[in-house]
Design a protein around this motif. Structure first.
Motif, PDB file in Angstrom:
ATOM      1  N   PHE A  59     -30.437  15.263  24.267  1.00 25.50           N
ATOM      2  CA  PHE A  59     -30.082  16.634  24.629  1.00 25.50           C
ATOM      3  C   PHE A  59     -31.320  17.512  24.753  1.00 25.50           C
ATOM      4  O   PHE A  59     -31.369  18.409  25.599  1.00 25.50           O
ATOM      5  N   TYR A  62     -32.890  16.794  28.219  1.00 30.52           N
ATOM      6  CA  TYR A  62     -32.170  17.458  29.303  1.00 30.52           C
ATOM      7  C   TYR A  62     -32.437  18.962  29.279  1.00 30.52           C
ATOM      8  O   TYR A  62     -32.729  19.573  30.311  1.00 30.52           O
ATOM      9  N   ARG A  63     -32.358  19.539  28.102  1.00 27.16           N
ATOM     10  CA  ARG A  63     -32.566  20.987  27.967  1.00 27.16           C
ATOM     11  C   ARG A  63     -33.975  21.374  28.398  1.00 27.16           C
ATOM     12  O   ARG A  63     -34.175  22.418  29.031  1.00 27.16           O
ATOM     13  N   LEU A  91     -25.380  23.585  24.898  1.00 25.61           N
ATOM     14  CA  LEU A  91     -26.538  23.706  25.779  1.00 25.61           C
ATOM     15  C   LEU A  91     -26.544  25.084  26.442  1.00 25.61           C
ATOM     16  O   LEU A  91     -25.500  25.607  26.830  1.00 25.61           O
ATOM     17  N   PRO A  92     -27.717  25.694  26.605  1.00 27.46           N
ATOM     18  CA  PRO A  92     -27.772  27.019  27.225  1.00 27.46           C
ATOM     19  C   PRO A  92     -27.453  26.999  28.717  1.00 27.46           C
ATOM     20  O   PRO A  92     -27.043  28.006  29.282  1.00 27.46           O
ATOM     21  N   GLN A  93     -27.641  25.856  29.350  1.00 24.47           N
ATOM     22  CA  GLN A  93     -27.351  25.729  30.772  1.00 24.47           C
ATOM     23  C   GLN A  93     -26.834  24.318  31.029  1.00 24.47           C
ATOM     24  O   GLN A  93     -27.479  23.332  30.657  1.00 24.47           O
ATOM     25  N   VAL A  94     -25.662  24.211  31.642  1.00 22.24           N
ATOM     26  CA  VAL A  94     -25.016  22.923  31.838  1.00 22.24           C
ATOM     27  C   VAL A  94     -24.609  22.769  33.298  1.00 22.24           C
ATOM     28  O   VAL A  94     -24.083  23.706  33.898  1.00 22.24           O
TER      29      VAL A  94
END
Length: 288
Positions: A59, A62-63, A91-94
């Motif tokens: 994760f 990706y982040r 996640l802050p952006q997905v």
């Protein structure tokens, strides 16, 4: 600029491919090698440029834009929502860009020379132990069942150990990767044993004509009925709803709501424009 408006602008930028780290490369999956996520990624993208990472590292990669995409199991017929869904929602952006429902067929893997009657301990992911419980209850009822962080980790631990009495439960590819021997194949194979994987990428695919969109709304319990009525009034067809903790209050939850259609077209686009409080996780071709 409000947080809701910022989130909407980020979504639109991603939809048209305007964001994303240029240096991102490869596909990350839950390692070590030999996990179901490994096999799902190989099915989808081939074996080249796959990166096994532990849960936290996957994760984080990706982040931080270190990988182009990642793959995680999100729902199963056996246990419903997996723990990884909450990691995705945090996640802050997905950008969910694909789903992959995969029938699973487990193999019992042990060190060469081992026999089924030798096995006194079975190591597997907690979800796997639920899925194969009927088989274990019949064939190895006395065997101890030990949880591992993944089925790949389970196979690796058996290979690195000395005991022939310990076996792992997972994909058959662990036999090749770790030099193990399959004592039984096709365990829990069938339409009842399916795991759905999400692929998280950078830019959403264009509408295909048969799409699904994953949405999240955070609301107090007393407003859920109003939320659902709004979907109906907007002509948006709900396919699934999953309740997740908000981590804020007892009477507040995050609802993962999956609907028919693509976020960029038709009734759904109109509905989302009128409800900026709803977060769009992704739109992708519908596979079931």
């Amino acid at each position: 600029m409000t947080a809701v408006l910022c989130r909407r602008l980020v979504f639109l930028a991603a939809l048209f491919g305007l964001t994303g780290a240029a240096h991102a490369a490869g596909t990350g999956y839950l390692g070590p090698a030999g996990s179901w996520t490994h096999e799902a990624c190989a099915d989808l993208f081939g074996e080249a440029d796959l990166r096994p990472l532990d849960r936290a590292a996957l994760f984080a990669a990706y982040r931080g834009g270190e990988i182009e995409r990642m793959c995680v199991p999100v729902t199963t017929v056996a246990v419903g929502v997996t723990p990884y869904v909450d990691d995705v929602l945090d996640l802050p952006q997905v950008r969910v860009v694909a789903e992959y429902p995969k029938p699973l067929s487990y193999s019992l893997l042990a060190k060469p020379g081992a026999r089924l009657e030798d096995v006194s301990e079975v190591v597997a992911h907690s979800v796997a132990l639920v899925a194969v419980k009927p088989w274990l209850d019949v064939h190895l009822p006395a065997a101890r069942r030990t949880e591992a962080v993944s089925n790949g980790a389970a196979a690796k631990s058996v290979a690195e150990g000395q005991a022939r009495s310990v076996a792992s439960m997972g994909p058959k590819l662990g036999e090749r990767i770790y030099g193990l021997k399959s004592l039984a194949d096709g365990i829990e194979e069938g339409p009842h044993n399916i795991t759905r994987f999400w692929v998280l990428g950078r830019a959403l695919p264009a509408p295909s004509g048969n799409d699904k969109t994953s949405l999240v709304i955070d609301t107090v319990d007393g407003r859920l009925a109003d939320v659902l009525k709004a979907f109906d009034a907007g002509g948006v067809r709900i396919l699934d709803i999953y309740e997740r903790p908000s981590k804020v209050r007892l009477d507040q939850h995050r609802y993962l709501i999956e609907v028919a259609g693509h976020a960029a077209e038709g009734n759904l686009a109109t509905f989302l424009a009128a409800h900026p409080e709803i977060q769009v996780l992704g739109s992708y071709p519908r596979k079931y």
